[in-house]
Design a protein around this motif. Structure first.
Motif, mmCIF file in Angstrom:
data_model
loop_
_atom_site.group_PDB
_atom_site.id
_atom_site.type_symbol
_atom_site.label_atom_id
_atom_site.label_comp_id
_atom_site.label_asym_id
_atom_site.label_seq_id
_atom_site.Cartn_x
_atom_site.Cartn_y
_atom_site.Cartn_z
ATOM 1 N N LYS A 1 -47.659 92.435 73.623
ATOM 2 C CA LYS A 1 -48.335 92.861 74.848
ATOM 3 C C LYS A 1 -47.984 94.306 75.174
ATOM 4 O O LYS A 1 -47.082 94.894 74.577
ATOM 5 C CB LYS A 1 -47.943 91.959 76.025
ATOM 6 C CG LYS A 1 -46.454 91.903 76.302
ATOM 7 C CD LYS A 1 -46.129 90.876 77.382
ATOM 8 C CE LYS A 1 -44.615 90.781 77.595
ATOM 9 N NZ LYS A 1 -44.284 89.782 78.631
ATOM 10 N N GLY A 2 -48.722 94.870 76.117
ATOM 11 C CA GLY A 2 -48.425 96.204 76.617
ATOM 12 C C GLY A 2 -48.468 97.286 75.565
ATOM 13 O O GLY A 2 -49.327 97.299 74.677
ATOM 14 N N SER B 1 -48.602 85.434 71.783
ATOM 15 C CA SER B 1 -49.591 85.459 72.852
ATOM 16 C C SER B 1 -50.880 84.792 72.388
ATOM 17 O O SER B 1 -51.170 84.726 71.192
ATOM 18 C CB SER B 1 -49.879 86.897 73.298
ATOM 19 O OG SER B 1 -50.430 87.636 72.236
ATOM 20 N N THR C 1 -49.574 98.989 81.928
ATOM 21 C CA THR C 1 -49.390 97.708 81.262
ATOM 22 C C THR C 1 -49.400 96.596 82.310
ATOM 23 O O THR C 1 -49.262 96.850 83.510
ATOM 24 C CB THR C 1 -48.051 97.667 80.516
ATOM 25 O OG1 THR C 1 -46.986 97.789 81.477
ATOM 26 C CG2 THR C 1 -47.957 98.803 79.505
ATOM 27 N N GLY C 2 -49.520 95.366 81.853
ATOM 28 C CA GLY C 2 -49.446 94.245 82.779
ATOM 29 C C GLY C 2 -48.127 94.206 83.519
ATOM 30 O O GLY C 2 -48.074 93.904 84.721
ATOM 31 N N VAL D 1 -48.109 97.052 86.250
ATOM 32 C CA VAL D 1 -48.989 96.698 87.369
ATOM 33 C C VAL D 1 -48.353 95.597 88.216
ATOM 34 O O VAL D 1 -48.381 95.645 89.453
ATOM 35 C CB VAL D 1 -50.373 96.266 86.846
ATOM 36 C CG1 VAL D 1 -51.229 95.710 87.982
ATOM 37 C CG2 VAL D 1 -51.082 97.449 86.190
ATOM 38 N N GLY D 2 -47.743 94.610 87.557
ATOM 39 C CA GLY D 2 -47.069 93.543 88.286
ATOM 40 C C GLY D 2 -45.877 94.051 89.076
ATOM 41 O O GLY D 2 -45.635 93.612 90.222
#
Length: 264
Positions: free
Chosen positions: A23-24, A48, A191-192, A195-196
């Motif tokens: 991810k990312g 994932s 990235t997720g 943002v989180g």
């Protein structure tokens, strides 16, 4: 001319490992290297749901010696080593609030994730590169290693500053042995996880994620480009650095931050 340029950026025949590649930024790097022709291996704790089926996946917790052993054993058995190593695994896990909020466990967790995981993997995979007199290692760091924010990322920034120093020393040690070592330090990247993180800070203060990002970036002079990077933009830099086109580059730390850090 086109064929010459294509050859300069091609990774055909190369095998690359990207840690934290599910991810990312890690996922974007894995895709970029694959597009350039490399055979790509990724690691993460779990696969994932949208993983690229062309990437060889190894499940491992890279914060532990056992995780490193698992990865190295499978790579040596199935691929005989790697030509490109992207030490990307890392993240911010310690709470914000400054030195008085950080326990020994917080410091140790950040060091295991952001520093020791890289050292262990390098120690296992670089000797084969030296034997071949060929290889590229990229350490993914952060601008926080240069400009830490005490109330947000003290332990994370310190662990990445340690990575930066280690990377410089390692690069100088192995340069004459055919191995290039470089550091890439992204600023805020969309990235997720980022943002989180911004949303979490915003929820606790009643501000929007955009306002939080602007407030954080203003603390080190702002981002002249006025936005976060996209993971693919970081991946493009990494793709260039590992390519034959960058064959004379080693030891440097490349800041990809939209102009945020004003002093080299």
């Amino acid at each position: 001319m086109f064929n010459s340029l294509t050859k300069d950026f091609s990774l055909e025949g190369k095998t690359a490992l990207v840690t934290g590649g599910s991810k990312g930024i890690g996922k974007a790097i894995a895709e970029r290297l694959s597009q350039a022709g490399a055979k790509v291996i990724i690691t993460a704790r779990s696969r994932s749901s949208d993983a690229n089926p062309d990437h060889h996946f190894i499940a491992a917790d890279m914060t532990t010696p056992e995780g490193t052993t698992t990865v190295v054993k499978e790579i040596n058995e199935k691929f005989g080593g790697v030509d490109i190593l992207i030490d990307n695994v890392g993240g911010l896990t310690a709470p914000r609030g400054g030195f008085s909020t950080l326990t020994d466990a917080h410091w140790e967790n950040e060091l295991r994730l952001n520093f020791l995981s890289t050292i262990r993997l390098d120690r296992e995979l670089i000797p084969a590169m030296i034997e071949k007199k060929s290889g590229v290692v990229i350490h993914i760091s952060t601008v926080a290693g240069r400009v830490p924010l005490w109330q947000i990322n003290m332990a994370y920034a310190a662990s990445k500053a340690a990575l930066n120093s280690y990377s410089k020393a390692l690069a100088n040690e192995v340069a004459s042995k055919g191995v290039r070592v470089l550091t890439v330090s992204p600023g805020g990247t969309a990235t997720g996880a980022m943002v989180g993180f911004l949303k979490q800070l915003g929820d606790s203060s009643g501000a929007s994620a955009n306002d939080i990002y602007k407030n954080l970036s203003d603390q080190f002079g702002g981002v002249p480009m006025g936005r976060m990077a996209e993971p693919e933009e970081v991946a493009s830099l990494v793709g260039f650095l590992v390519s034959p086109a960058a064959s004379y580059l080693t030891s440097a730390n490349y800041m990809i931050d939209g102009g945020a850090v004003s002093v080299a």
